[in-house]
Design a protein around this motif. Structure first.
Motif, PDB file in Angstrom:
ATOM      1  N   LEU A 169      -3.445 -51.954 -60.853  1.00  0.00           N
ATOM      2  CA  LEU A 169      -3.037 -52.193 -59.471  1.00  0.00           C
ATOM      3  C   LEU A 169      -3.262 -50.968 -58.585  1.00  0.00           C
ATOM      4  O   LEU A 169      -3.713 -51.097 -57.436  1.00  0.00           O
ATOM      5  CB  LEU A 169      -1.564 -52.598 -59.441  1.00  0.00           C
ATOM      6  CG  LEU A 169      -1.218 -53.889 -60.194  1.00  0.00           C
ATOM      7  CD1 LEU A 169       0.285 -54.075 -60.289  1.00  0.00           C
ATOM      8  CD2 LEU A 169      -1.863 -55.086 -59.515  1.00  0.00           C
ATOM      9  N   LEU A 170      -2.961 -49.785 -59.119  1.00  0.00           N
ATOM     10  CA  LEU A 170      -3.098 -48.573 -58.320  1.00  0.00           C
ATOM     11  C   LEU A 170      -4.560 -48.156 -58.177  1.00  0.00           C
ATOM     12  O   LEU A 170      -5.023 -47.825 -57.081  1.00  0.00           O
ATOM     13  CB  LEU A 170      -2.285 -47.442 -58.948  1.00  0.00           C
ATOM     14  CG  LEU A 170      -0.772 -47.674 -59.074  1.00  0.00           C
ATOM     15  CD1 LEU A 170      -0.103 -46.450 -59.681  1.00  0.00           C
ATOM     16  CD2 LEU A 170      -0.149 -48.004 -57.720  1.00  0.00           C
TER      17      LEU A 170
ATOM     18  N   SER B  96      -1.296 -59.813 -49.384  1.00  0.00           N
ATOM     19  CA  SER B  96      -0.502 -59.621 -48.167  1.00  0.00           C
ATOM     20  C   SER B  96       0.564 -58.542 -48.346  1.00  0.00           C
ATOM     21  O   SER B  96       1.048 -58.297 -49.452  1.00  0.00           O
ATOM     22  CB  SER B  96       0.174 -60.938 -47.770  1.00  0.00           C
ATOM     23  OG  SER B  96       1.168 -61.304 -48.713  1.00  0.00           O
ATOM     24  N   GLU B  97       0.945 -57.905 -47.237  1.00  0.00           N
ATOM     25  CA  GLU B  97       2.022 -56.917 -47.291  1.00  0.00           C
ATOM     26  C   GLU B  97       3.345 -57.562 -47.693  1.00  0.00           C
ATOM     27  O   GLU B  97       4.169 -56.935 -48.357  1.00  0.00           O
ATOM     28  CB  GLU B  97       2.163 -56.215 -45.933  1.00  0.00           C
ATOM     29  CG  GLU B  97       1.041 -55.254 -45.621  1.00  0.00           C
ATOM     30  CD  GLU B  97       1.463 -54.168 -44.639  1.00  0.00           C
ATOM     31  OE1 GLU B  97       2.650 -54.158 -44.243  1.00  0.00           O
ATOM     32  OE2 GLU B  97       0.602 -53.338 -44.289  1.00  0.00           O
ATOM     33  N   ARG B  98       3.529 -58.808 -47.302  1.00  0.00           N
ATOM     34  CA  ARG B  98       4.775 -59.481 -47.661  1.00  0.00           C
ATOM     35  C   ARG B  98       4.917 -59.604 -49.177  1.00  0.00           C
ATOM     36  O   ARG B  98       6.005 -59.384 -49.716  1.00  0.00           O
ATOM     37  CB  ARG B  98       4.815 -60.869 -47.020  1.00  0.00           C
ATOM     38  CG  ARG B  98       6.080 -61.649 -47.374  1.00  0.00           C
ATOM     39  CD  ARG B  98       6.167 -62.952 -46.628  1.00  0.00           C
ATOM     40  NE  ARG B  98       7.381 -63.679 -46.982  1.00  0.00           N
ATOM     41  CZ  ARG B  98       7.738 -64.836 -46.449  1.00  0.00           C
ATOM     42  NH1 ARG B  98       6.980 -65.397 -45.520  1.00  0.00           N
ATOM     43  NH2 ARG B  98       8.852 -65.427 -46.816  1.00  0.00           N
ATOM     44  N   TYR B  99       3.818 -59.949 -49.865  1.00  0.00           N
ATOM     45  CA  TYR B  99       3.887 -60.073 -51.317  1.00  0.00           C
ATOM     46  C   TYR B  99       4.314 -58.752 -51.947  1.00  0.00           C
ATOM     47  O   TYR B  99       5.216 -58.710 -52.795  1.00  0.00           O
ATOM     48  CB  TYR B  99       2.528 -60.495 -51.883  1.00  0.00           C
ATOM     49  CG  TYR B  99       2.480 -60.455 -53.397  1.00  0.00           C
ATOM     50  CD1 TYR B  99       3.039 -61.472 -54.162  1.00  0.00           C
ATOM     51  CD2 TYR B  99       1.889 -59.376 -54.070  1.00  0.00           C
ATOM     52  CE1 TYR B  99       3.015 -61.424 -55.551  1.00  0.00           C
ATOM     53  CE2 TYR B  99       1.863 -59.320 -55.459  1.00  0.00           C
ATOM     54  CZ  TYR B  99       2.421 -60.354 -56.185  1.00  0.00           C
ATOM     55  OH  TYR B  99       2.407 -60.299 -57.563  1.00  0.00           O
ATOM     56  N   TRP B 100       3.684 -57.654 -51.540  1.00  0.00           N
ATOM     57  CA  TRP B 100       3.984 -56.370 -52.159  1.00  0.00           C
ATOM     58  C   TRP B 100       5.351 -55.843 -51.740  1.00  0.00           C
ATOM     59  O   TRP B 100       6.034 -55.166 -52.531  1.00  0.00           O
ATOM     60  CB  TRP B 100       2.876 -55.372 -51.844  1.00  0.00           C
ATOM     61  CG  TRP B 100       1.604 -55.787 -52.520  1.00  0.00           C
ATOM     62  CD1 TRP B 100       0.513 -56.382 -51.960  1.00  0.00           C
ATOM     63  CD2 TRP B 100       1.325 -55.711 -53.922  1.00  0.00           C
ATOM     64  NE1 TRP B 100      -0.426 -56.665 -52.907  1.00  0.00           N
ATOM     65  CE2 TRP B 100       0.037 -56.266 -54.123  1.00  0.00           C
ATOM     66  CE3 TRP B 100       2.031 -55.218 -55.017  1.00  0.00           C
ATOM     67  CZ2 TRP B 100      -0.558 -56.339 -55.376  1.00  0.00           C
ATOM     68  CZ3 TRP B 100       1.435 -55.295 -56.279  1.00  0.00           C
ATOM     69  CH2 TRP B 100       0.167 -55.845 -56.441  1.00  0.00           C
ATOM     70  N   GLY B 101       5.780 -56.166 -50.522  1.00  0.00           N
ATOM     71  CA  GLY B 101       7.136 -55.815 -50.131  1.00  0.00           C
ATOM     72  C   GLY B 101       8.161 -56.551 -50.981  1.00  0.00           C
ATOM     73  O   GLY B 101       9.172 -55.964 -51.415  1.00  0.00           O
ATOM     74  N   ASP B 102       7.903 -57.827 -51.222  1.00  0.00           N
ATOM     75  CA  ASP B 102       8.786 -58.599 -52.096  1.00  0.00           C
ATOM     76  C   ASP B 102       8.785 -58.044 -53.513  1.00  0.00           C
ATOM     77  O   ASP B 102       9.829 -58.007 -54.186  1.00  0.00           O
ATOM     78  CB  ASP B 102       8.368 -60.069 -52.124  1.00  0.00           C
ATOM     79  CG  ASP B 102       8.674 -60.797 -50.824  1.00  0.00           C
ATOM     80  OD1 ASP B 102       9.466 -60.265 -50.018  1.00  0.00           O
ATOM     81  OD2 ASP B 102       8.116 -61.890 -50.617  1.00  0.00           O
TER      82      ASP B 102
ATOM     83  N   LEU C 163       2.420 -48.264 -50.816  1.00  0.00           N
ATOM     84  CA  LEU C 163       2.024 -47.674 -52.087  1.00  0.00           C
ATOM     85  C   LEU C 163       3.048 -46.686 -52.652  1.00  0.00           C
ATOM     86  O   LEU C 163       3.404 -46.779 -53.840  1.00  0.00           O
ATOM     87  CB  LEU C 163       0.657 -46.998 -51.937  1.00  0.00           C
ATOM     88  CG  LEU C 163       0.066 -46.360 -53.193  1.00  0.00           C
ATOM     89  CD1 LEU C 163      -0.089 -47.389 -54.301  1.00  0.00           C
ATOM     90  CD2 LEU C 163      -1.280 -45.716 -52.873  1.00  0.00           C
ATOM     91  N   PRO C 164       3.571 -45.728 -51.874  1.00  0.00           N
ATOM     92  CA  PRO C 164       4.532 -44.772 -52.455  1.00  0.00           C
ATOM     93  C   PRO C 164       5.775 -45.464 -53.011  1.00  0.00           C
ATOM     94  O   PRO C 164       6.244 -45.123 -54.106  1.00  0.00           O
ATOM     95  CB  PRO C 164       4.883 -43.855 -51.277  1.00  0.00           C
ATOM     96  CG  PRO C 164       3.708 -43.962 -50.358  1.00  0.00           C
ATOM     97  CD  PRO C 164       3.244 -45.376 -50.467  1.00  0.00           C
TER      98      PRO C 164
ATOM     99  N   VAL D 212      -2.463 -52.466 -53.801  1.00  0.00           N
ATOM    100  CA  VAL D 212      -1.204 -52.284 -53.082  1.00  0.00           C
ATOM    101  C   VAL D 212      -1.498 -51.694 -51.703  1.00  0.00           C
ATOM    102  O   VAL D 212      -2.195 -50.670 -51.592  1.00  0.00           O
ATOM    103  CB  VAL D 212      -0.257 -51.342 -53.851  1.00  0.00           C
ATOM    104  CG1 VAL D 212       1.093 -51.236 -53.135  1.00  0.00           C
ATOM    105  CG2 VAL D 212      -0.065 -51.830 -55.288  1.00  0.00           C
ATOM    106  N   PRO D 213      -1.024 -52.306 -50.616  1.00  0.00           N
ATOM    107  CA  PRO D 213      -1.263 -51.763 -49.273  1.00  0.00           C
ATOM    108  C   PRO D 213      -0.820 -50.306 -49.166  1.00  0.00           C
ATOM    109  O   PRO D 213       0.211 -49.918 -49.724  1.00  0.00           O
ATOM    110  CB  PRO D 213      -0.423 -52.674 -48.368  1.00  0.00           C
ATOM    111  CG  PRO D 213      -0.311 -53.951 -49.132  1.00  0.00           C
ATOM    112  CD  PRO D 213      -0.244 -53.560 -50.578  1.00  0.00           C
TER     113      PRO D 213
END
Length: 253
Positions: free
Chosen positions: A86-87, A227-233, A97-98, A92-93
């Motif tokens: 993933l990294l 999407s940013e929403r997926y990674w935020g979740d 990322l951090p 990851v947006p």
């Protein structure tokens, strides 16, 4: 085929000329008979008892000898390798990322601790034994989708049957293990692995999508993955899983 020969209800591949794996135009494929059915009802204790019997029967066969070519489920291949995918792949947006990397690495440290202090004997597993991979029809169950078979702790094929609040999962676990023990001895010392295995599955699933993202079918089927929403979740889910790994493990009644 070994399970089918022992009358374990699996949907086994069809054989032709003594082979189950075939090739055409550079692609490998297998054929299976069609079986209808639906997923077991979540939390149905009667069904869970019978599912426990099925899993016990399967593990009685699978514990007899190891896989020759399949890997063993572990923190390195399911956890660290998944995170690297993933990294390194830039999935990851940048804005998240951090936070994602930090919580994922902290979670993996906790998972490593759990694995280090838990003694278990790896056996052959279904590997992806969730309700969607079990067909229920006419009071019978069939196991399907064994492409994720691997070596690992027996509880890996049990924990995905549990759902709901802690007190509900305790009752469900009791029914599963009671049925399981009729055919194969369950090892209670594996119970602390449940939340650690769930953590590994969370990372592995994201990496599973990432590794197949070049396949045009995947962006069409999983448009939310980038999407940013997926990674935020995912950050929130991994933080919640960090707490779950640190909680007292489930115990048998």
């Amino acid at each position: 085929l070994e399970l089918a020969e022992r009358e374990i209800p699996v949907v086994a591949p069809l054989e032709r000329d003594g082979q189950t794996l075939h090739t055409h135009a550079g692609f490998r494929f297998a054929l299976f008979p069609r079986r209808g059915g639906r997923a077991p009802e979540p939390g149905n204790l009667d069904q869970l008892y019978r599912l426990g019997q099925l899993l016990g029967r399967m593990h009685a066969v699978s514990a007899s000898h190891p896989f020759e070519h399949r890997e063993t489920l572990g923190v390195e291949n399911f956890g660290h390798a998944s995170l690297s995918t993933l990294l390194d792949g830039g999935f990851v947006p940048r804005s998240l990322l951090p936070a994602y990397e930090s919580v994922a690495r902290d979670l993996l440290k906790r998972v490593e601790d759990v694995f280090a202090r838990t003694d278990f004997q790896p056996i052959r597993l279904h590997g992806d034994c969730h309700p969607g991979n079990i067909l229920a029809r006419d009071d019978a169950f069939y196991l399907v989708d064994l492409d994720d078979c691997r070596m690992g702790p027996s509880v890996q094929d049990i924990w995905m049957m549990l759902a709901g609040e802690r007190h509900e999962r305790l009752g469900q676990l009791s029914e599963l293990v009671e049925g399981y023990n009729e055919f194969h001895d369950f090892t209670p010392r594996e119970l602390p692995l449940i939340e650690a295995l769930r953590a590994l599955r969370l990372l592995h699933y994201s990496a599973w999508l990432a590794r197949r993202w070049d396949d045009p079918a995947f962006p069409m089927s999983f448009p939310w993955f980038g999407s940013e929403r997926y990674w935020g979740d995912q950050i929130l889910i991994l933080r919640e899983q960090m707490s779950a790994v640190q909680e007292e493990p489930l115990k048998l009644f």
